[in-house]
Motif scaffolding. Structure first.
Motif, PDB file in Angstrom:
ATOM      1  N   LEU A  78       5.578  13.320  -4.623  1.00 36.18           N
ATOM      2  CA  LEU A  78       5.036  12.119  -3.627  1.00 36.18           C
ATOM      3  C   LEU A  78       5.479  12.232  -2.480  1.00 36.18           C
ATOM      4  N   ASP A  79       6.204  13.730  -2.269  1.00 31.27           N
ATOM      5  CA  ASP A  79       6.440  14.071  -0.613  1.00 31.27           C
ATOM      6  C   ASP A  79       5.398  14.740  -0.328  1.00 31.27           C
ATOM      7  N   ARG A  90      -9.564  12.322  -7.254  1.00 30.40           N
ATOM      8  CA  ARG A  90      -9.369  11.528  -8.028  1.00 30.40           C
ATOM      9  C   ARG A  90      -8.465  11.787  -9.057  1.00 30.40           C
ATOM     10  N   ASN A  91      -8.543  13.102  -9.232  1.00 29.94           N
ATOM     11  CA  ASN A  91      -7.358  14.094 -10.037  1.00 29.94           C
ATOM     12  C   ASN A  91      -6.156  13.214 -10.237  1.00 29.94           C
ATOM     13  N   ARG A  92      -6.098  14.147  -9.007  1.00 28.34           N
ATOM     14  CA  ARG A  92      -4.634  13.539  -7.728  1.00 28.34           C
ATOM     15  C   ARG A  92      -4.219  12.813  -7.726  1.00 28.34           C
ATOM     16  N   LYS A  93      -4.684  11.192  -7.223  1.00 31.09           N
ATOM     17  CA  LYS A  93      -4.361  10.020  -7.417  1.00 31.09           C
ATOM     18  C   LYS A  93      -4.054  10.104  -8.158  1.00 31.09           C
ATOM     19  N   GLU A  94      -4.984   9.737  -9.441  1.00 36.79           N
ATOM     20  CA  GLU A  94      -4.087   9.738 -11.366  1.00 36.79           C
ATOM     21  C   GLU A  94      -2.515   9.891 -10.553  1.00 36.79           C
ATOM     22  N   LEU A  95      -2.375  11.415 -11.211  1.00 36.28           N
ATOM     23  CA  LEU A  95      -1.159  12.047 -10.916  1.00 36.28           C
ATOM     24  C   LEU A  95       0.251  11.136  -9.687  1.00 36.28           C
ATOM     25  N   ALA A  96      -0.383  11.026  -8.530  1.00 32.99           N
ATOM     26  CA  ALA A  96       0.343   9.791  -7.521  1.00 32.99           C
ATOM     27  C   ALA A  96       0.803   8.697  -8.565  1.00 32.99           C
ATOM     28  N   VAL A  97      -0.043   7.980  -9.111  1.00 31.78           N
ATOM     29  CA  VAL A  97      -0.068   6.732  -9.849  1.00 31.78           C
ATOM     30  C   VAL A  97       1.279   7.153 -10.488  1.00 31.78           C
ATOM     31  N   GLU A 127      11.326   1.184  -4.040  1.00 34.25           N
ATOM     32  CA  GLU A 127      11.227   1.908  -3.249  1.00 34.25           C
ATOM     33  C   GLU A 127       9.451   2.313  -4.394  1.00 34.25           C
ATOM     34  N   ALA A 128       9.613   2.582  -4.934  1.00 38.96           N
ATOM     35  CA  ALA A 128       7.848   2.740  -5.230  1.00 38.96           C
ATOM     36  C   ALA A 128       7.009   1.898  -4.524  1.00 38.96           C
ATOM     37  N   ALA A 129       7.494   0.193  -4.484  1.00 38.29           N
ATOM     38  CA  ALA A 129       6.598  -0.656  -3.860  1.00 38.29           C
ATOM     39  C   ALA A 129       6.682  -0.483  -2.228  1.00 38.29           C
ATOM     40  N   GLU A 130       7.282   0.577  -1.945  1.00 33.22           N
ATOM     41  CA  GLU A 130       7.348   0.827  -1.085  1.00 33.22           C
ATOM     42  C   GLU A 130       6.903   1.763   0.193  1.00 33.22           C
ATOM     43  N   ARG A 131       6.644   3.480  -1.113  1.00 35.05           N
ATOM     44  CA  ARG A 131       6.065   4.171  -0.792  1.00 35.05           C
ATOM     45  C   ARG A 131       4.235   4.372  -1.055  1.00 35.05           C
ATOM     46  N   ASP A 176       2.997   0.985  -0.834  1.00 34.73           N
ATOM     47  CA  ASP A 176       2.174  -0.645   0.090  1.00 34.73           C
ATOM     48  C   ASP A 176       1.823   0.632   1.308  1.00 34.73           C
ATOM     49  N   LYS A 177       2.928   1.724   2.063  1.00 32.57           N
ATOM     50  CA  LYS A 177       2.819   2.657   2.754  1.00 32.57           C
ATOM     51  C   LYS A 177       1.708   3.343   3.352  1.00 32.57           C
ATOM     52  N   HIS A 178       2.003   4.512   2.072  1.00 35.48           N
ATOM     53  CA  HIS A 178       1.552   5.287   2.013  1.00 35.48           C
ATOM     54  C   HIS A 178       0.008   5.125   0.842  1.00 35.48           C
ATOM     55  N   TRP A 179      -0.233   4.478   0.115  1.00 34.21           N
ATOM     56  CA  TRP A 179      -0.968   4.856  -1.343  1.00 34.21           C
ATOM     57  C   TRP A 179      -1.561   4.123  -1.745  1.00 34.21           C
ATOM     58  N   ASP A 180      -1.501   3.010  -0.775  1.00 40.25           N
ATOM     59  CA  ASP A 180      -2.201   1.411  -0.930  1.00 40.25           C
ATOM     60  C   ASP A 180      -3.488   1.485  -1.059  1.00 40.25           C
ATOM     61  N   LEU A 181      -3.718   2.491   0.409  1.00 38.39           N
ATOM     62  CA  LEU A 181      -4.993   2.424   0.745  1.00 38.39           C
ATOM     63  C   LEU A 181      -5.824   3.870  -0.131  1.00 38.39           C
ATOM     64  N   MET A 182      -5.418   4.500  -0.587  1.00 39.76           N
ATOM     65  CA  MET A 182      -5.441   5.445  -0.965  1.00 39.76           C
ATOM     66  C   MET A 182      -7.064   5.177  -2.475  1.00 39.76           C
TER      67      MET A 182
END
Length: 660
Positions: free
Chosen positions: A224-225, A233-240, A253-257, A259-265
């Motif tokens: 995630l860092d 799309r596949n990269r987003k799924e790997l982030a999931v 911590e997962a919720a914070e990450r 909320d702050k970074h991945w939510d809009l992506m």
């Protein structure tokens, strides 16, 4: 058939000729050889199995011996020999068991012609991987759309397997399942801490990225860092997958990450699923913010039944009945029939502030659909409808003809014989096959009652209970809730002021009254006592000169088991649900689980994080209520035994802080 002649009939005939002693010695030698073959089978010692098989010809368990010998070399045996086995033991469990094994091998070989020819003869139909291979052949041969069943089977498997992965790959190539279906399998597997099946799923959709799954499982935060330039799309799924893995150890911590970074992506579906997993992990840790995480899921239909179940549990802890209702309504048709979710959906309808006459009527209809004495939520439904829990009218006992049919059933005879000489797992499997699938559609209620009666008469209590439990319309409490060793159990329980119904309810769940039962963690006897716990309890209750080898003695096991249960019950201020949880999972965990809001115990039990303990507590309390109805012949209340659960009163102290 001569080879399957029941051993009891053989001994009876020999008695008439004065040869009983000789027959008994011969049979004992045969039993010893069977046990030796069992050990050889466990070691896959093909040479020893081949040498021993001729010596057990004519033994009542010969089909089992022949199965062991052929299974060990199934990969090299010619088809003609396999078919000869099927012919020699036609109609038996072992014919079908070997066909199951052969079908798995044929699937792995991709020998679809032979598989397709043999599969219709396969009767058990209980092997998911075999069924997945069959779905693949159906899709190949008839172009049938088998995607929904294939996904259901594949998603349910926790470990990697060839059959369901193969059919998923095949259906993906044929565009019957899509990329989201594959990523959902990967998400489920990662949530279950199973990286291999997650990798297998990703390998179908994005083979160049599948190695990333192993890295994500090992260190999700590192992934995630990473600075990712192209957010495909596949990269987003790997982030999931990384967020899911991180949530297992730290949902906040997962919720914070997220909320702050991945939510809009992420897409809405990806975002909802991820919040659902974070909510589930927070709920399993009994965090107060679990419901808040689930509240970020704006479309319940984006979640699967497992996540929806945890959404219900988190909402129950917070008294959020509207969320309970929406989550249960979004479940699959199969889950909506589960008494657990039927009950809570009915409660949610009744608890709604705007509950009108139509909602109340729907709630009462739901409760009536499940109300019975059969289980935990069925009993709660009875009480919510104002009906006490009583012993149902006993059906007519098995007739002489029905008893004779059970007694003469070759599969049941072999099963009982195998159990009697120490081959309990093998005997159990053949018994289950014979009562489930020996005839088309399985045994009817009367057949099951007769088979259960046979097991009861032989004091094979686990088969007695499990078989009687499966009747649909006829309920025989004498079979379902037997009371072996009644004098010992009741006397001991009354001596220490413990409800004997509670003791019986616990024993029924712990060991099914198998006196020599031993769990995989080393618990022993009727009450499944661990060695260290037995030693500690023996000192506490004044049992002098106790040695570990005494634990399977029935009197000693009951004395120590009831003694420990009483100590646990006192430590938890008389709460049967918490004491049952402590008996199963150790006292430390329920001491933590009780912290938080004061809850009705049914809600507390449903929120127990461990599936095994959650199921255990509900079954022990349900059993207890039914045993109390039998022992007292008076109407009973499950709710009265449940009570409420909350933090320990600050003015009370733990009775036994060193309770193991």
């Amino acid at each position: 058939m001569k080879l399957l002649t029941p051993i009891l009939t053989l001994l009876s005939a020999l008695t008439m000729t004065g040869l009983t002693s000789f027959a008994a010695k011969a049979q004992n030698k045969g039993d010893d050889l069977m046990l030796e073959m069992h050990q050889a089978s466990r070691k896959n010692d093909k040479t020893r199995l081949a040498a021993l098989l001729p010596q057990v010809r004519g033994h009542v368990l010969e089909p089992l011996a022949a199965y062991w010998e052929l299974r060990a070399r199934l990969d090299t045996a010619p088809d003609s020999e396999i078919r000869s086995f099927f012919s020699a033991y036609a109609g038996s469990y072992y014919e079908d068991r070997l066909r199951n094994d052969w079908l798995l091998q044929l699937g792995k070989r991709r020998d679809w012609a032979t598989f397709t020819a043999e599969y219709p003869r396969y009767r058990m139909r209980d092997d998911r991987e075999v069924r997945c291979y069959a779905l693949a052949t159906e899709a190949m041969n008839s172009k049938a759309n088998v995607a929904e069943e294939a996904k259901r089977l594949w998603y349910a498997l926790r470990e990697a397997d060839d059959g369901c992965t193969y059919v998923a790959d095949h259906l993906h190539s044929g565009k019957q399942i899509n990329g989201l279906d594959l990523w959902r399998k990967a998400r489920i597997a990662m949530d279950a801490n199973r990286p291999r099946p997650a990798k297998d799923a990703v390998d179908i959709e994005a083979p160049r990225l599948s190695e990333q799954v192993t890295l994500i499982h090992a260190d999700p935060a590192k992934y995630l860092d990473k600075r990712i330039i192209a957010i495909t799309r596949n990269r987003k799924e790997l982030a999931v997958l990384a967020l899911i893995r991180l949530a297992a150890s730290n949902p906040d911590e997962a919720a914070e990450r997220l909320d702050k970074h991945w939510d809009l992506m992420l897409s809405a579906e990806e975002r909802h699923w991820t919040w659902g997993v974070i909510g589930k992990q927070a709920a399993q840790k009994l965090q107060g913010n679990a419901a808040a995480y689930f509240a970020k899921v704006q479309k319940d239909s984006d979640l699967n039944d497992d996540l929806l179940g945890w959404k219900v549990r988190a909402a129950l802890r917070q008294g959020q009945w509207r969320q309970v209702l929406s989550a249960t309504q979004a479940m699959s048709p199969e889950s909506q029939k589960d008494p657990t979710w039927v009950y809570w959906r009915a409660r949610a309808l009744l608890a709604s502030p705007a509950s009108d006459a139509a909602q109340k009527q729907e709630a009462h209809n739901l409760l009536r659909n499940i109300a019975s004495v059969r289980g935990f939520y069925e009993q709660l439904a009875l009480e919510d409808l104002g009906q006490p829990i009583t012993v149902p009218e006993r059906p007519a006992p098995p007739s002489p003809q029905e008893k004779a049919s059970a007694l003469n059933n070759p599969g049941l005879q072999r099963a009982l014989y195998a159990i009697s000489i120490g081959l309990r797992p093998e005997g159990n499997r053949e018994w289950n096959y014979s009562t489930n699938l020996h005839t088309p559609g399985g045994m009817n209620d009367r057949d099951l009652l007769a088979a259960a009666d046979l097991a009861c008469q032989r004091q094979v209590w686990d088969r007695c209970i499990n078989t009687s439990d499966r009747t649909k319309d006829l309920i025989d409490f004498e079979q379902r809730f037997p009371m072996p060793l009644r004098e010992i159990v009741v006397r001991r329980a009354e001596q220490i002021k413990l409800d004997p119904a509670y003791v019986y309810g616990l024993i029924r769940q712990e060991s099914r009254f198998i006196t020599d039962a031993r769990s995989h963690v080393g618990a022993s006897g009727l009450m499944q006592v661990m060695p260290a716990t037995a030693k500690w309890t023996a000192k506490k209750i004044g049992l002098t000169n106790f040695t570990p080898d005494q634990i399977n003695d029935r009197e000693v096991n009951v004395a120590i088991g009831t003694g420990y249960l009483k100590l646990v019950l006192d430590d938890f201020e008389g709460s049967m649900p918490m004491a049952a949880a402590a008996y199963n999972a150790g006292p430390g965990r329920p001491r933590n689980w009780r912290n938080g809001p004061v809850l009705e115990a049914a809600i507390w039990a449903e929120n127990i994080p461990f599936h095994e303990t959650r199921d255990y507590v509900k079954k022990v309390l349900s059993n207890t209520t039914n045993y109390a109805a039998i022992l007292t012949r008076q109407p009973q209340s499950l709710k009265a035994r449940l009570g409420q659960v909350g933090p320990r009163n600050s003015q009370t102290v733990e009775v036994n802080p060193d309770l193991p």
